[in-house]
Design a protein around this motif. Structure first.
Motif, PDB file in Angstrom:
ATOM      1  N   LEU A 104      -8.480  -2.046  -3.193  1.00 31.15           N
ATOM      2  CA  LEU A 104      -8.938  -1.089  -4.202  1.00 31.15           C
ATOM      3  C   LEU A 104      -8.338   0.286  -3.970  1.00 31.15           C
ATOM      4  O   LEU A 104      -7.956   0.984  -4.915  1.00 31.15           O
ATOM      5  N   LEU A 105      -8.241   0.694  -2.702  1.00 34.20           N
ATOM      6  CA  LEU A 105      -7.606   1.980  -2.386  1.00 34.20           C
ATOM      7  C   LEU A 105      -6.121   1.958  -2.749  1.00 34.20           C
ATOM      8  O   LEU A 105      -5.588   2.936  -3.285  1.00 34.20           O
ATOM      9  N   VAL A 106      -5.458   0.851  -2.457  1.00 35.31           N
ATOM     10  CA  VAL A 106      -4.038   0.715  -2.816  1.00 35.31           C
ATOM     11  C   VAL A 106      -3.876   0.753  -4.335  1.00 35.31           C
ATOM     12  O   VAL A 106      -2.952   1.384  -4.862  1.00 35.31           O
ATOM     13  N   SER A 107      -4.777   0.102  -5.050  1.00 32.82           N
ATOM     14  CA  SER A 107      -4.727   0.118  -6.515  1.00 32.82           C
ATOM     15  C   SER A 107      -4.881   1.533  -7.047  1.00 32.82           C
ATOM     16  O   SER A 107      -4.180   1.929  -7.981  1.00 32.82           O
ATOM     17  N   ALA A 108      -5.789   2.295  -6.465  1.00 30.08           N
ATOM     18  CA  ALA A 108      -5.963   3.690  -6.877  1.00 30.08           C
ATOM     19  C   ALA A 108      -4.701   4.500  -6.583  1.00 30.08           C
ATOM     20  O   ALA A 108      -4.265   5.312  -7.399  1.00 30.08           O
ATOM     21  N   ALA A 109      -4.098   4.270  -5.408  1.00 31.62           N
ATOM     22  CA  ALA A 109      -2.860   4.974  -5.060  1.00 31.62           C
ATOM     23  C   ALA A 109      -1.724   4.592  -6.019  1.00 31.62           C
ATOM     24  O   ALA A 109      -0.927   5.452  -6.418  1.00 31.62           O
TER      25      ALA A 109
ATOM     26  N   LEU B 106      -1.354   4.804   2.111  1.00 25.69           N
ATOM     27  CA  LEU B 106      -1.626   5.164   0.719  1.00 25.69           C
ATOM     28  C   LEU B 106      -0.557   6.098   0.167  1.00 25.69           C
ATOM     29  O   LEU B 106      -0.171   5.992  -1.004  1.00 25.69           O
ATOM     30  N   LEU B 107      -0.050   6.998   0.993  1.00 26.98           N
ATOM     31  CA  LEU B 107       1.033   7.885   0.557  1.00 26.98           C
ATOM     32  C   LEU B 107       2.308   7.092   0.283  1.00 26.98           C
ATOM     33  O   LEU B 107       3.005   7.344  -0.707  1.00 26.98           O
ATOM     34  N   ALA B 108       2.607   6.124   1.128  1.00 29.69           N
ATOM     35  CA  ALA B 108       3.790   5.282   0.912  1.00 29.69           C
ATOM     36  C   ALA B 108       3.664   4.500  -0.390  1.00 29.69           C
ATOM     37  O   ALA B 108       4.624   4.412  -1.167  1.00 29.69           O
ATOM     38  N   GLU B 109       2.496   3.942  -0.661  1.00 29.39           N
ATOM     39  CA  GLU B 109       2.280   3.220  -1.914  1.00 29.39           C
ATOM     40  C   GLU B 109       2.427   4.147  -3.114  1.00 29.39           C
ATOM     41  O   GLU B 109       3.040   3.781  -4.118  1.00 29.39           O
ATOM     42  N   THR B 110       1.874   5.342  -3.018  1.00 28.83           N
ATOM     43  CA  THR B 110       1.952   6.292  -4.126  1.00 28.83           C
ATOM     44  C   THR B 110       3.394   6.684  -4.414  1.00 28.83           C
ATOM     45  O   THR B 110       3.841   6.684  -5.567  1.00 28.83           O
ATOM     46  N   VAL B 111       4.143   7.017  -3.375  1.00 25.37           N
ATOM     47  CA  VAL B 111       5.528   7.471  -3.553  1.00 25.37           C
ATOM     48  C   VAL B 111       6.402   6.353  -4.133  1.00 25.37           C
ATOM     49  O   VAL B 111       7.151   6.581  -5.087  1.00 25.37           O
ATOM     50  N   PHE B 112       6.311   5.154  -3.581  1.00 28.46           N
ATOM     51  CA  PHE B 112       7.181   4.095  -4.085  1.00 28.46           C
ATOM     52  C   PHE B 112       6.750   3.575  -5.445  1.00 28.46           C
ATOM     53  O   PHE B 112       7.578   3.102  -6.218  1.00 28.46           O
ATOM     54  N   THR B 113       5.461   3.676  -5.775  1.00 29.06           N
ATOM     55  CA  THR B 113       5.046   3.335  -7.128  1.00 29.06           C
ATOM     56  C   THR B 113       5.612   4.342  -8.117  1.00 29.06           C
ATOM     57  O   THR B 113       6.069   3.980  -9.204  1.00 29.06           O
ATOM     58  N   PHE B 114       5.611   5.627  -7.732  1.00 29.27           N
ATOM     59  CA  PHE B 114       6.228   6.651  -8.577  1.00 29.27           C
ATOM     60  C   PHE B 114       7.711   6.371  -8.776  1.00 29.27           C
ATOM     61  O   PHE B 114       8.222   6.428  -9.894  1.00 29.27           O
TER      62      PHE B 114
ATOM     63  N   ALA C 216      14.075  -2.203  -1.789  1.00 25.53           N
ATOM     64  CA  ALA C 216      14.131  -1.029  -0.913  1.00 25.53           C
ATOM     65  C   ALA C 216      12.732  -0.606  -0.477  1.00 25.53           C
ATOM     66  O   ALA C 216      12.513  -0.244   0.690  1.00 25.53           O
ATOM     67  N   GLY C 217      11.780  -0.665  -1.387  1.00 26.58           N
ATOM     68  CA  GLY C 217      10.409  -0.316  -1.036  1.00 26.58           C
ATOM     69  C   GLY C 217       9.796  -1.304  -0.069  1.00 26.58           C
ATOM     70  O   GLY C 217       9.112  -0.925   0.880  1.00 26.58           O
ATOM     71  N   ALA C 218      10.029  -2.584  -0.303  1.00 23.24           N
ATOM     72  CA  ALA C 218       9.472  -3.605   0.584  1.00 23.24           C
ATOM     73  C   ALA C 218      10.049  -3.500   1.989  1.00 23.24           C
ATOM     74  O   ALA C 218       9.324  -3.643   2.975  1.00 23.24           O
TER      75      ALA C 218
END
Length: 111
Positions: free
Chosen positions: A99-104, A26-34, A65-67
């Motif tokens: 759903l958790l990934v979507s929230a992140a 979830l942290l990885a998803e949050t950071v790369f979405t940012f 790069a994120g992938a």
């Protein structure tokens, strides 16, 4: 993005990597979405670069790069529609994680 998730659901799924924890994913998803949102806002909405059409390349390179870097940790969705599309079309498997990934992703976009 939802259509992309539906089309690729037989080839890909959003899931936690074998050696990763839920927090790491979830942290990885949050950071790369940012990072993705930051790059889009910097290059695609800047009035100084109206005649420059290289912003698609920079956005694409951030996704690649994120992938490559965190795809094995979190599944590399970086978009709630992709995460939900992959989950819904694969028979609602891993819907809670999607759903958790979507929230992140939403947190990463808001930050």
């Amino acid at each position: 993005s939802l259509c992309g998730g539906i089309v690729t659901s037989s080839y890909a799924t959003v899931s936690i990597g074998a050696d990763a924890t839920l927090t790491q994913a979830l942290l990885a998803e949050t950071v790369f979405t940012f990072i993705l949102c930051f790059v889009i806002l910097c290059v695609a909405t800047n009035p100084k670069v109206e005649s420059n059409h290289y912003y698609g390349l920079s956005i694409g390179l951030v996704i690649v790069a994120g992938a490559i870097s965190v795809g094995g940790i979190s599944g590399g969705a970086f978009n709630p529609a992709v995460a939900l599309g992959l989950s819904i079309t694969s028979g609602m498997s891993k819907l809670f994680y999607a759903l958790l990934v979507s929230a992140a992703n939403l947190v990463g976009g808001i930050v």
